[in-house]
Design an enzyme around this catalytic site. Structure first.
Site, PDB file in Angstrom:
ATOM      1  N   LYS A 174      10.194 -14.945   9.579  1.00  0.00           N
ATOM      2  CA  LYS A 174       9.402 -15.274  10.643  1.00  0.00           C
ATOM      3  C   LYS A 174       8.803 -16.013  11.065  1.00  0.00           C
ATOM      4  O   LYS A 174       7.852 -17.116  10.966  1.00  0.00           O
ATOM      5  CB  LYS A 174       7.948 -13.807  11.379  1.00  0.00           C
ATOM      6  CG  LYS A 174       9.039 -12.238  10.468  1.00  0.00           C
ATOM      7  CD  LYS A 174       7.930 -11.021  10.451  1.00  0.00           C
ATOM      8  CE  LYS A 174       6.519 -11.660  10.013  1.00  0.00           C
ATOM      9  NZ  LYS A 174       5.868 -10.545   9.402  1.00  0.00           N
ATOM     10  N   THR A 206      -3.013 -11.349  18.588  1.00  0.00           N
ATOM     11  CA  THR A 206      -1.813 -11.531  17.828  1.00  0.00           C
ATOM     12  C   THR A 206      -2.525 -10.304  16.233  1.00  0.00           C
ATOM     13  O   THR A 206      -1.798 -10.042  15.961  1.00  0.00           O
ATOM     14  CB  THR A 206      -1.809 -13.090  17.383  1.00  0.00           C
ATOM     15  OG1 THR A 206      -3.037 -12.956  16.923  1.00  0.00           O
ATOM     16  CG2 THR A 206      -1.430 -13.779  18.299  1.00  0.00           C
ATOM     17  N   GLY A 208      -2.269  -7.763  14.071  1.00  0.00           N
ATOM     18  CA  GLY A 208      -1.325  -6.547  13.715  1.00  0.00           C
ATOM     19  C   GLY A 208       0.466  -6.675  14.293  1.00  0.00           C
ATOM     20  O   GLY A 208       0.558  -5.876  13.927  1.00  0.00           O
ATOM     21  N   THR A 209       0.191  -8.539  13.970  1.00  0.00           N
ATOM     22  CA  THR A 209       1.684  -8.668  14.642  1.00  0.00           C
ATOM     23  C   THR A 209       3.114  -7.894  13.225  1.00  0.00           C
ATOM     24  O   THR A 209       3.783  -7.763  13.749  1.00  0.00           O
ATOM     25  CB  THR A 209       1.910  -9.934  15.267  1.00  0.00           C
ATOM     26  OG1 THR A 209       1.313 -10.827  14.588  1.00  0.00           O
ATOM     27  CG2 THR A 209       1.084  -9.953  16.473  1.00  0.00           C
ATOM     28  N   GLY A 210       3.009  -8.324  12.775  1.00  0.00           N
ATOM     29  CA  GLY A 210       3.590  -8.226  11.653  1.00  0.00           C
ATOM     30  C   GLY A 210       3.606  -7.125  11.062  1.00  0.00           C
ATOM     31  O   GLY A 210       4.799  -6.748  10.794  1.00  0.00           O
ATOM     32  N   CYS A 211       2.704  -6.126  11.236  1.00  0.00           N
ATOM     33  CA  CYS A 211       2.661  -4.682  10.550  1.00  0.00           C
ATOM     34  C   CYS A 211       3.520  -4.289  11.956  1.00  0.00           C
ATOM     35  O   CYS A 211       4.581  -3.397  11.857  1.00  0.00           O
ATOM     36  CB  CYS A 211       1.034  -4.344  10.955  1.00  0.00           C
ATOM     37  SG  CYS A 211       0.364  -4.297   9.222  1.00  0.00           S
TER      38      CYS A 211
END
Length: 265
Positions: A174, A206, A208-211
């Site tokens: 990412k 932003t 929690g974007t990866g989760c």
């Protein structure tokens, strides 16, 4: 309806971890079940404490849900320690779980360490070979690939190295933190590079974007999308959640994305 299992930590602030995963899975039309690996005391400003669930508790949760529910997709998030990584890896194999998306959570949005250093080798050696897709951000990819990442070419090199040296099937590096653009690089099992670019949303929210992205990926894969289709759809969902949540005032730090933006009128 497809059934998705999330194996991750709990975020008391509701923006990341199990809470973000279940919100995402639900909004995308699937059924979400969970195995909680750790309880965190955190909010939009940071993590105040991490309390790992005893191994027997994690094992009992996994056995309970996997012996009763057929899962079509799985995502792993915060696993925190070597022993937890070992346990989860064993259970993934024992229950022959498929469409496994590994979000190798190491550091929170606020910079707090969420993976103990001795667990990194266990992730490389045990968890990644069981993954259909691994979704590291730039910092995580740099640690896993043992290299610095500053450019798109570095992302390509890291993705290929993680895939070929650690035995996972596909890697999505990412690029949201890359200065030159918000492009993600997918390295596939057949040696292809595929690039995905979405509009960069200027937002402080932003958390929690990866989760959210990894939960969306597991859901879309379970629903039958090809890997490139799943990545494209998951990025579009996250982009919309970021856009609609950019003006929200939840807490005093980095707030969450708006998972339920499609319900708000």
């Amino acid at each position: 309806m497809k059934h998705i299992l999330t194996i991750a930590g709990s975020d008391s602030g509701g923006g990341a971890g199990i809470q973000a995963d279940l919100k995402t899975i639900t909004m995308l039309g699937a059924y979400g079940a969970s195995v909680i690996t750790a309880v965190t005391a955190q909010n939009t400003q940071g993590v105040q404490g991490v309390y790992e669930v005893p191994l027997e508790g994690i094992a009992a949760q996994l056995d309970a849900v996997c012996q009763d529910i057929t899962f079509h997709g799985v995502k792993t998030g915060m696993l925190s320690s070597k022993a937890v990584v070992e346990l989860v890896s064993e259970k993934i194999s024992a229950y022959r779980l498929s469409n496994v998306v590994v979000d190798p959570v190491m550091v929170s949005t606020s910079g707090d360490l969420l993976l103990q250093p001795d667990a990194i080798d266990a992730v490389r050696q045990l968890l990644l070979p069981r993954a259909f897709l691994v979704t590291p951000n730039l910092q995580e990819a740099a640690v896993l690939a043992n290299m610095e990442i500053h450019t798109l070419a570095d992302m390509q090199c890291a993705g290929k190295r993680i895939c070929e040296e650690m035995g996972c099937t596909n890697v999505l590096v990412k690029g949201g933190h890359l200065e030159e653009g918000a492009t993600d690089v997918l390295y596939t099992a057949d040696g292809q590079f595929i690039y995905f670019t979405e509009q960069r949303i200027n937002s402080k929210n932003t958390h929690g974007t990866g989760c959210t992205l990894s939960a969306a990926l597991a859901t879309y894969l379970a629903q039958g999308k090809t890997l490139p289709q799943a990545v494209q759809a998951a990025k579009q969902y996250l982009t919309q959640a970021l856009y609609h949540g950019r003006m929200d005032e939840i807490g005093h730090g980095s707030g969450p994305v708006r998972h339920n933006y499609s319900l708000i009128r």
